[in-house]
Motif scaffolding. Structure first.
Motif, short mmCIF file in Angstrom:
data_model
loop_
_atom_site.label_atom_id
_atom_site.label_comp_id
_atom_site.label_asym_id
_atom_site.label_seq_id
_atom_site.Cartn_x
_atom_site.Cartn_y
_atom_site.Cartn_z
N LYS A 7 0.83 -1.20 0.00
CA LYS A 7 0.00 0.00 0.00
C LYS A 7 0.87 1.25 0.00
CE LYS A 7 -4.19 -1.87 2.10
NZ LYS A 7 -5.07 -1.86 3.27
N ALA A 8 1.93 1.25 0.78
CA ALA A 8 2.83 2.40 0.82
C ALA A 8 3.51 2.62 -0.53
CB ALA A 8 3.87 2.21 1.92
N LYS A 51 1.69 6.56 -6.91
CA LYS A 51 0.57 7.43 -7.30
C LYS A 51 0.98 8.90 -7.17
CE LYS A 51 -4.36 8.05 -6.56
NZ LYS A 51 -5.52 7.63 -5.81
N ARG A 52 1.70 9.23 -6.07
CA ARG A 52 2.15 10.62 -5.88
C ARG A 52 3.15 11.03 -6.94
NH1 ARG A 52 4.67 10.71 -0.52
NH2 ARG A 52 3.61 8.80 -0.02
N ARG A 53 4.05 10.12 -7.32
CA ARG A 53 5.06 10.43 -8.33
C ARG A 53 4.43 10.68 -9.69
NH1 ARG A 53 10.58 7.09 -8.05
NH2 ARG A 53 11.61 8.53 -6.63
#
Length: 145
Positions: A133-134, A140-142
């Motif tokens: 998950k991390a 996703k942020r990148r």
């Protein structure tokens, strides 16, 4: 052999390859095939290991039927080893399947009978789930989603 000659040829190859290590290696290999001085200078630091390996291979006894330099145990010898291991651990010896073939295992699944393979995981552990998950959140942020 002159170390400065070899060093100069290496610098020349790197310059000719415009900084590409892979191209410089190919250039040096090509030059070494025709330049004995370069070949000897490159191989000199490794000569003892090369000679040792050659002597080891030449004096090693030939094993019939063994692949990859590994000895194969007969089924009887394997049973004996397993029985001794089980007696040390205080449990019954692992069962071997008669239909498992000469290697005694299912190599497609990476399991070899006659060894103490751990049971395959049926469910991901909590730490694994948290880690995945991390990683997904980081990815996703990148991407900017």
């Amino acid at each position: 052999m002159s170390d400065s000659y070899v060093a100069a040829k290496i610098r020349e190859a790197v310059a000719a390859a415009e900084g590409s290590r892979a191209r410089a290696q190919r250039i040096l290999l090509t030059w070494a095939q025709t330049d004995d001085r370069l070949l000897r200078g490159l191989a000199a630091p490794f000569m003892k290991a090369i000679v040792t390996g050659a002597v080891e291979r030449a004096t090693r006894p030939v094993r019939n039927g063994a692949s990859g330099g590994q000895q194969q145990l007969s089924p009887e010898a394997l049973d004996l080893v397993l029985a001794k291991l089980a007696s040390r651990e205080g449990g019954p010896p692992p069962a071997r399947s008669a239909s498992a073939g000469p290697t005694g295992g299912d190599t497609a699944r990476g399991i070899v009978l006659g060894t103490l393979n751990p049971a395959p995981a049926t469910k991901a552990g909590d730490r694994h789930v948290q880690t995945m998950k991390a990683l997904a959140a980081l990815y996703k942020r990148r991407r900017g989603d």
